[in-house]
Each structure stands twice: as C-alpha cells, then as structure tokens.
Scaffold this motif. Structure first.
Motif, mmCIF file in Angstrom:
data_model
loop_
_atom_site.group_PDB
_atom_site.id
_atom_site.type_symbol
_atom_site.label_atom_id
_atom_site.label_comp_id
_atom_site.label_asym_id
_atom_site.label_seq_id
_atom_site.Cartn_x
_atom_site.Cartn_y
_atom_site.Cartn_z
ATOM 1 N N VAL A 65 5.122 -12.140 -8.868
ATOM 2 C CA VAL A 65 3.913 -11.517 -9.403
ATOM 3 C C VAL A 65 3.176 -10.771 -8.297
ATOM 4 O O VAL A 65 2.719 -9.630 -8.478
ATOM 5 C CB VAL A 65 2.999 -12.570 -10.040
ATOM 6 C CG1 VAL A 65 1.670 -11.951 -10.453
ATOM 7 C CG2 VAL A 65 3.676 -13.214 -11.240
ATOM 8 N N LEU A 66 3.056 -11.392 -7.126
ATOM 9 C CA LEU A 66 2.373 -10.765 -6.007
ATOM 10 C C LEU A 66 3.061 -9.472 -5.582
ATOM 11 O O LEU A 66 2.409 -8.450 -5.343
ATOM 12 C CB LEU A 66 2.315 -11.720 -4.819
ATOM 13 C CG LEU A 66 1.304 -12.848 -4.875
ATOM 14 C CD1 LEU A 66 1.455 -13.734 -3.650
ATOM 15 C CD2 LEU A 66 -0.110 -12.291 -4.951
ATOM 16 N N VAL A 67 4.373 -9.517 -5.465
ATOM 17 C CA VAL A 67 5.109 -8.338 -5.012
ATOM 18 C C VAL A 67 4.879 -7.168 -5.957
ATOM 19 O O VAL A 67 4.586 -6.043 -5.532
ATOM 20 C CB VAL A 67 6.615 -8.652 -4.880
ATOM 21 C CG1 VAL A 67 7.417 -7.370 -4.674
ATOM 22 C CG2 VAL A 67 6.852 -9.600 -3.717
ATOM 23 N N ALA A 68 5.011 -7.417 -7.255
ATOM 24 C CA ALA A 68 4.823 -6.341 -8.226
ATOM 25 C C ALA A 68 3.405 -5.780 -8.172
ATOM 26 O O ALA A 68 3.195 -4.556 -8.192
ATOM 27 C CB ALA A 68 5.144 -6.858 -9.629
ATOM 28 N N ALA A 69 2.416 -6.680 -8.103
ATOM 29 C CA ALA A 69 1.022 -6.221 -8.077
ATOM 30 C C ALA A 69 0.698 -5.481 -6.789
ATOM 31 O O ALA A 69 0.055 -4.417 -6.809
ATOM 32 C CB ALA A 69 0.084 -7.421 -8.246
ATOM 33 N N LEU A 118 -1.183 -1.313 -3.136
ATOM 34 C CA LEU A 118 -1.283 -0.916 -1.731
ATOM 35 C C LEU A 118 -1.290 0.587 -1.489
ATOM 36 O O LEU A 118 -2.003 1.053 -0.590
ATOM 37 C CB LEU A 118 -0.165 -1.597 -0.920
ATOM 38 C CG LEU A 118 -0.296 -3.119 -0.789
ATOM 39 C CD1 LEU A 118 0.860 -3.685 0.017
ATOM 40 C CD2 LEU A 118 -1.624 -3.504 -0.140
ATOM 41 N N PRO A 119 -0.516 1.380 -2.243
ATOM 42 C CA PRO A 119 -0.615 2.836 -2.006
ATOM 43 C C PRO A 119 -2.004 3.399 -2.255
ATOM 44 O O PRO A 119 -2.362 4.450 -1.707
ATOM 45 C CB PRO A 119 0.406 3.417 -2.999
ATOM 46 C CG PRO A 119 1.393 2.324 -3.200
ATOM 47 C CD PRO A 119 0.567 1.061 -3.175
ATOM 48 N N GLY A 145 -4.405 3.045 1.214
ATOM 49 C CA GLY A 145 -4.060 3.667 2.487
ATOM 50 C C GLY A 145 -2.684 3.348 3.020
ATOM 51 O O GLY A 145 -2.291 3.858 4.066
ATOM 52 N N VAL A 146 -1.927 2.493 2.324
ATOM 53 C CA VAL A 146 -0.572 2.178 2.769
ATOM 54 C C VAL A 146 0.360 3.297 2.309
ATOM 55 O O VAL A 146 0.346 3.661 1.126
ATOM 56 C CB VAL A 146 -0.102 0.826 2.185
ATOM 57 C CG1 VAL A 146 1.366 0.572 2.511
ATOM 58 C CG2 VAL A 146 -0.966 -0.302 2.732
ATOM 59 N N PRO A 147 1.161 3.875 3.202
ATOM 60 C CA PRO A 147 2.083 4.947 2.795
ATOM 61 C C PRO A 147 2.986 4.494 1.661
ATOM 62 O O PRO A 147 3.496 3.369 1.675
ATOM 63 C CB PRO A 147 2.888 5.228 4.073
ATOM 64 C CG PRO A 147 2.006 4.768 5.187
ATOM 65 C CD PRO A 147 1.241 3.594 4.647
ATOM 66 N N ARG A 148 3.192 5.356 0.683
ATOM 67 C CA ARG A 148 3.975 4.973 -0.484
ATOM 68 C C ARG A 148 5.387 4.536 -0.109
ATOM 69 O O ARG A 148 5.934 3.602 -0.702
ATOM 70 C CB ARG A 148 4.027 6.137 -1.481
ATOM 71 C CG ARG A 148 4.665 5.796 -2.813
ATOM 72 C CD ARG A 148 4.365 6.859 -3.857
ATOM 73 N NE ARG A 148 2.941 6.900 -4.146
ATOM 74 C CZ ARG A 148 2.329 6.122 -5.011
ATOM 75 N NH1 ARG A 148 3.017 5.185 -5.663
ATOM 76 N NH2 ARG A 148 1.042 6.231 -5.237
#
Length: 298
Positions: free
Chosen positions: A60-64, A69-70, A73-76
């Motif tokens: 669940v965390l990974v998907a969310a 995050l993009p 400010g996290v690069p896509r």
C-alpha cells in the motif's frame, strides 16, 4: 523630487517583494503540512495492516508513495525507487512496533527469527542492489504483478493446520535461513516487510496464524533495515534533490514511521480478536486495486 520618487518606488518594490516571499513561504508551508498529514495517514494504515495481517502494508505504501512523491519534488524517473526505499525505511519501525506488541502476547517465535535473520539481511542487501539498476517503469510492473500474486495467495492459498496439541516446535535450521535469503531479496525489490511470504511459510510449517504474523513482524525489522540501507548506499549520487539519503526520502519515511508505530498495536489487538479469513479476502481485493493503480500509473 526625482530622488524622493525613486525612493518611494524602491520602497514599494521592496514591500511587494516581501509580500511575494511571504506568500511563497505560506504556500510552501501549506504544501509541507499537507504532505506531512498524508504521510501520517499512510503510516496509520500501514501500521494497522502490519499488526492485523502481517502483510500488505508495504505494498500500500509503495503504490501511494509512487503517486505522491512526484508532486513533492522527487523526479518522476526516481519516484518508484524512492517509494520502495522510503517504504522499507519506515517498515523498520512499523515492524518493530508490531513485533513488540505481538511479543507481549507471546506470539513471536524467536528461535525461528534467529535462524531467518542472517538470510533476511543478506537477501535484503542484495535485492536492493539489484533494484537500483532496474528501470522505474519495470519496477512498477514488478510490484503490480506481486500484488496480484499476494492477492491470489490470500484468497486461495492452502495452509497446513497446526498440530492438535498446539503449535509445532518453532521452525529452525538452514532451510529457514535460505528461505530468509529469498524472502529478503524479493521484499527489497517490491518494497515490503516480507509478511506475504513469511506468514504463509510459517503457517504451512504448522505455526498458528497469529504467531506467524508476530514472527513475520520481527523478521520485517531485518528486511527493512538491510534493504533501506542498501537503497541509500547503492543509489547514484544526487538521486533525489533534497531531504534524502540515497533513495530514501526522509520526510516520507519519518512521517509514515511515526504514525505506524502508534497504529500497529491496534492492528495487533484486532488480529487476536477477529477471524482473519474474511479480512484476508477483503484485503486481497484491495491488493488487486493497488495492482491496477500501479499498472495504470505507468
């Protein structure tokens, strides 16, 4: 006269610049607050799932996080790696809180944990090294496929019942260490604490489900620690722009961990009170939705 006019114009420009700066800081502050609240909410969900089922919180965390995050400010192109690394970093405390709560109820088989930990540490480290060299889109599909497999296991996976007199002896031996290596490596690649593999393995070996969940939680501490450090040290220089250690996005890891530590004991209490069969089927459906979101998110 012209000097006074220029002075007034300069003062007005300074005031406008100050107002613009304050407005920008206000917007940034609101965005940061919203981000923190989202991370806390995710942590609460992950913590309850970790204590209740021993599976799924990391997925669940990974998907969310891959979706959030993009926008922060996290690069896509680095978002999937950051989501995996941050999920695993938060799992260290989530799993520790869940294991502590289960241990109070005598539900952690420490001999089994001791046999599995060496394999979990080595597998987590090596798995993270492999994952940082996989393209983000490919990782997204790998996690989506794993969600489907985990859902299928929850819905249809068979188990061997525990012995009539209670739990069998805690599983031990080199086979458990080798199994730990495989579980650690796969967990590092898909960003989870390993519960969706450890729990079925232990139940198949004759361990009562609630003790399998507690033991899996303790194993998750080793997986999260080795994998998160691996993602941090194996990441290329400047992988994330700021507030990061390698691929671990610290605000996400800290916010999720803080809430999950508080929420995990509630999941543990539910695990000791509720029939897990219906819950597992419901959660299997949820994992299929997570898989679909990851696939469409690519």
């Amino acid at each position: 006269m012209h000097g006074a006019w220029r002075a007034r114009r300069g003062a007005m420009a300074a005031r406008l610049a100050a107002h613009a700066t304050i407005a920008a800081l206000s917007v940034a502050g609101v965005a940061m607050l919203v981000s923190l609240l989202l991370f806390l909410a995710l942590g609460a969900v992950a913590g309850v799932l970790a204590g209740l089922l021993g599976v799924g919180g990391g997925l669940v965390l990974v998907a969310a996080l891959a979706w959030l995050l993009p926008n922060m400010g996290v690069p896509r192109e680095a978002a999937m790696h950051a989501a995996l690394a941050s999920s695993l970093a938060s799992i260290v405390l989530t799993a520790a809180a869940s294991a502590r709560a289960h241990n109070r109820r005598g539900s952690v088989l420490w001999p089994t944990v001791c046999w599995m930990v060496p394999g979990l540490l080595v597998g987590g480290w090596l798995g993270s090294d492999v994952a940082v060299h996989i393209d983000g889109d490919a990782l997204r599909w790998i996690v989506a496929v794993y969600c489907v497999l985990a859902a299928a296991q929850l819905m249809f996976g068979g188990t061997r019942p525990a012995s009539a007199g209670g739990d069998v002896a805690a599983p031990r031996g080199l086979a458990m260490t080798l199994a730990g290596g495989c579980i650690g490596a796969v967990s590092a690649v898909v960003g989870i604490g390993g519960g969706s593999m450890t729990v079925p393995l232990l139940v198949w070996r004759g361990v009562f489900p609630v003790r399998a969940v507690g033991t899996s939680s303790a194993c998750g501490v080793a997986i999260g620690l080795a994998s998160a450090v691996g993602y941090a040290l194996h990441a290329p220089d400047g992988a994330l722009p700021q507030f990061a250690w390698g691929y671990v996005y610290l605000p996400a890891a800290a916010g999720v961990a803080a809430a999950s530590v508080l929420a995990a004991p509630y999941g543990t209490r539910l695990a000791h009170r509720l029939d897990g069969r219906t819950l597992k089927r419901v959660f299997a459906g949820f994992l299929l939705a997570v898989a679909a979101s990851l696939a469409l998110g690519g």
